[in-house]
Design a protein around this motif. Structure first.
Motif, short mmCIF file in Angstrom:
data_model
loop_
_atom_site.label_atom_id
_atom_site.label_comp_id
_atom_site.label_asym_id
_atom_site.label_seq_id
_atom_site.Cartn_x
_atom_site.Cartn_y
_atom_site.Cartn_z
N GLN A 408 -0.92 13.89 8.10
CA GLN A 408 -1.15 13.52 6.69
C GLN A 408 0.40 14.29 5.58
N CYS A 409 0.23 15.80 5.95
CA CYS A 409 1.01 16.02 5.52
C CYS A 409 1.39 17.67 6.56
N LEU A 410 3.03 18.22 6.34
CA LEU A 410 3.10 19.73 6.12
C LEU A 410 2.22 20.82 5.83
N VAL A 411 2.13 21.42 5.88
CA VAL A 411 1.33 22.44 5.07
C VAL A 411 2.45 23.72 5.36
N VAL A 412 3.52 24.10 4.47
CA VAL A 412 5.13 25.54 4.14
C VAL A 412 3.80 26.14 3.31
N ASP A 413 4.61 27.80 3.86
CA ASP A 413 4.18 28.95 3.00
C ASP A 413 5.15 28.86 1.88
N LYS A 414 4.49 29.08 1.14
CA LYS A 414 5.77 29.33 -0.12
C LYS A 414 6.42 30.33 -0.12
N GLU A 415 5.97 31.85 0.22
CA GLU A 415 7.02 32.79 0.22
C GLU A 415 7.94 32.69 1.19
N THR A 416 7.66 32.70 2.51
CA THR A 416 8.43 32.05 3.45
C THR A 416 9.08 30.65 3.66
N ARG A 417 8.68 29.63 3.37
CA ARG A 417 9.17 28.34 3.28
C ARG A 417 9.51 28.28 4.50
N ARG A 418 8.27 28.10 5.53
CA ARG A 418 8.25 27.94 6.90
C ARG A 418 6.78 27.09 6.74
N CYS A 419 7.02 26.06 7.32
CA CYS A 419 6.46 24.89 7.64
C CYS A 419 4.36 26.08 8.84
N LYS A 420 3.72 25.87 8.81
CA LYS A 420 2.12 26.74 9.23
C LYS A 420 1.56 25.82 9.76
N ALA A 421 1.60 24.85 9.74
CA ALA A 421 0.50 23.71 10.24
C ALA A 421 0.80 22.48 9.69
#
Length: 654
Positions: A408-421
């Motif tokens: 359904q989606c990619l989960v992105v960390d707002k601080e690091t701007r990296r996808c985490k899950a």
């Protein structure tokens, strides 16, 4: 699913096309924990091969309009405050303008069913839960490797799940002899099977006799009934014998999962006639189409092209001119210029410079003689076999596979701007360090700044070859020059039944070109130059009076070409999310291999890309004496007193 997937991986790959499958195999081989997902119920994406009934279902699916119902956004509740979600696309929009035509007799088609059809996916239940199987989740530990069907080199009694669209890897039967090429051996070490895939004995002379007889009348009910013996590629390609994909297959030993057949003829279309192009030195001097003067001209020019870099004075002054103009300065006859431009270099007449043409000619010549008299190989059962071979390698080294499993989606960390899950359609959150996504899975919002090209495709089932010879078992490639200025050249690949892609007494013809309009508008003028239909009242013939082959069935469609798109064109993608393109319009597979290797090296710069498999003799076993499971990549010939090359040489002497 009865059990949830593990929640931690090193790499998550979404899509099972060729680049994604190579990356998954390389990551798994280097020791990474790999989860490989596909929302489709079959392997390969736009690289897949289908049985006839499977292709009909695929056509129906792509002709239907998108579901207007609102999409669920329950995944938003699973996003934390310091995270944001990038939704993925819900509908594959890479295929457009699908048009199907049937010209064969359709008498009593309502009562015909496909022989040996497997039960539908919805009819299969899991023994543990009794619920319908919504996906296929596979690991090597479960002893069910990720191929829905196997080549003749791999025997399995398991019945794989058939997708609602039909299994694209269902095996063809037939009585045609098959010359199978082993990639580990050079020319002269080919294996001619004593039996066909179905286990019946074949007679080579029967094929030659049949070629001189009138073709049988093939009806549409017969095509449907024997539909599982078709393996129809969505993308039409060949393998250069010294191309990057062949080198990778040999290096990684993935070639043991596939079998190949030589492309036997290079054809040309000139003045309304189809004729065979001489390629090797022997072909040139045995050719009856060329005069003795032309033979000397051609050999002199080809010899120069083989090491043209060592003679810069011969071309530097004209390196930016069109290759077609350069050929005119080389004292070549119009006949030779046509052969070199369209059948050897196979480059655009209007858009290719001298350097591009010389490089393409050199590549063609360097590939000659490695496995046969032409530069090309074709995988038995279709191009869709190749992605599945790499999927098997990934599973052997621990990769987990789930078909019919959407994200359904990619989960992105707002601080690091990296996808985490990622969050899948079950609402499960799966964490990883790297994510590889095929372009068609991205949403329209993510791709709003991307400019795509299109490929026009046509697939025909015909009753005879476009060039009749003593043998009816020929695999041929033909390039049709542009009909009008500004239009692209059309690549035609004709496959016979011994390639395990169609039934006996039929041929499978693929046409491909860059899109100008719809596929039907782009390709139909070429189709009617080469073929006719059963419905024609008077038989048409080519320029030399030979009757044209008849089209029994055809389909046209446009496919998105996402190759060459820069990652920065995608909107707001995290740095650890890598995008793979779909099939490109080139004849070979170099683009997919280069892309896969570049992405792998960016993720793991210190790791070797698809290294050779370990030798079982070099494996260090545990202290308790328990042997580790053989990953299945050892050379079987090493365990036998007679090597493959020795056996082949003995067969040749006999």
């Amino acid at each position: 699913m009865a059990d949830r997937l593990p929640s931690e991986f090193d790499v998550v790959v979404i899509g099972t096309g060729l680049p994604e499958s190579i990356i998954a195999a390389a990551c798994s081989r280097s020791g990474q924990r790999v989860l490989h997902l596909d929302s489709r119920a079959y392997y390969g994406g736009n690289w897949a091969s289908f049985s006839f009934s499977g292709l009909l279902s695929w056509i129906k699916e792509n002709q239907e309009k998108a579901d207007p119902c609102e999409e669920s956004e329950a995944w938003k509740e699973l996003i934390l405050e310091n995270e944001e979600g990038i939704p993925l696309g819900k509908k594959d929009k890479t295929i457009q303008h699908v048009e199907e035509f049937c010209y064969a007799s359709q008498d009593s088609v309502e009562d015909v069913e496909e022989d040996g059809a497997l039960p539908k996916l919805s009819a299969l239940v899991t023994p543990a839960s009794g619920e319908d199987v919504g996906e296929a989740c596979i690991t090597a530990d479960e002893e069910r490797l990720p191929l829905e069907g196997q080549s003749s080199g791999y025997k399995s009694e398991e019945t794989s799940l058939e997708s609602p669209a039909g299994s694209h890897a269902e095996r063809a039967g037939g009585n045609d002899s098959v010359e199978v090429t082993s990639l580990g051996e050079e020319h002269g070490h080919n294996i001619t099977s004593d039996q066909s895939v179905s286990g019946t004995e074949s007679n080579e002379s029967a094929s030659i006799t049949d070629a001189t007889a009138e073709p049988k009348q093939i009806t549409y009910p017969q095509i449907v009934k024997e539909g599982r013996r078709f393996n129809i590629d969505l993308t039409s390609k060949l393998l250069y014998s010294r191309g990057l994909l062949i080198d990778l297959l040999i290096k990684s030993n993935v070639s043991r999962y596939a079998e190949f057949k030589n492309v036997t003829r290079i054809l040309a279309f000139r003045e309304g006639r189809v004729e065979q192009v001489p390629c090797s030195r022997a072909d040139v001097f045995n050719s009856k189409q060329l005069t003795m003067v032309e033979k000397r001209m051609l050999m002199r020019f080809l010899t120069f092209c083989l090491d043209y870099e060592e003679h810069p004075d011969e071309y530097q002054a004209q390196k930016d001119r069109k290759f077609s103009d350069y050929l005119k300065t080389q004292k070549l006859t119009p006949n030779l210029q046509h052969f070199i431009l369209h059948s050897i270099a196979m480059v655009s007449e209007a858009g290719s410079c001298t350097t591009d043409g010389l490089k393409a000619t050199q590549k063609f010549l360097q590939c000659l003689g490695r496995y046969g008299n032409t530069p090309f190989l074709f995988p038995l059962y279709g191009q869709g076999e190749i992605p599945q071979c790499f999927c098997r390698m990934c599973a052997v080294f621990g990769g987990i596979y789930c078909l019919h499993h959407s994200v359904q989606c990619l989960v992105v960390d707002k601080e690091t701007r990296r996808c985490k899950a990622i969050i899948d359609h079950f609402g499960q959150r799966i964490n990883a360090n790297y994510f590889v996504v095929e372009d068609s899975y991205l949403s329209e919002k993510t791709c709003r700044n991307v400019g795509y090209r299109q490929i026009s495709r046509a697939v025909l089932i015909t009753d005879r070859s476009i060039l009749k010879t003593d043998s009816d078992q020929q695999i041929s490639i033909l390039t049709i020059p542009p009909v009008e200025p500004g239009q692209p050249a059309v690549c035609v690949i004709e496959l016979c039944s011994s390639a395990r892609t169609c039934i006996k007494d039929t041929y499978l013809v693929h046409l491909t070109c860059s899109s100008i309009k719809t596929a039907k508008e782009d390709l139909e003028p070429v189709v009617w130059q080469l073929f006719t239909t059963i419905t024609e009242t008077e038989s048409e013939s080519t320029g030399d009076g030979v009757q044209k082959p008849q089209i029994l069935w055809s389909v046209y469609f446009n496919m998105r070409d996402s190759s060459g798109v820069d990652k920065t064109s995608y909107d707001n993608l995290p740095s650890n999310v890598y995008v793979c393109s779909g099939p490109d319009g080139a004849l070979g597979n170099d683009c997919a291999v280069r892309q896969a290797e570049a992405i792998f090296q960016e993720m793991f710069p210190s790791e070797e890309f698809c290294p050779p498999p370990p030798n079982p003799e070099d494996i260090i076993y545990d202290g308790d004496g328990t042997q580790l499971e053989d990953p299945g990549f050892s050379n079987e010939s090493e365990a036998k007193p007679e090597s493959l090359s020795e056996k082949s040489s003995e067969e040749t002497e006999e």
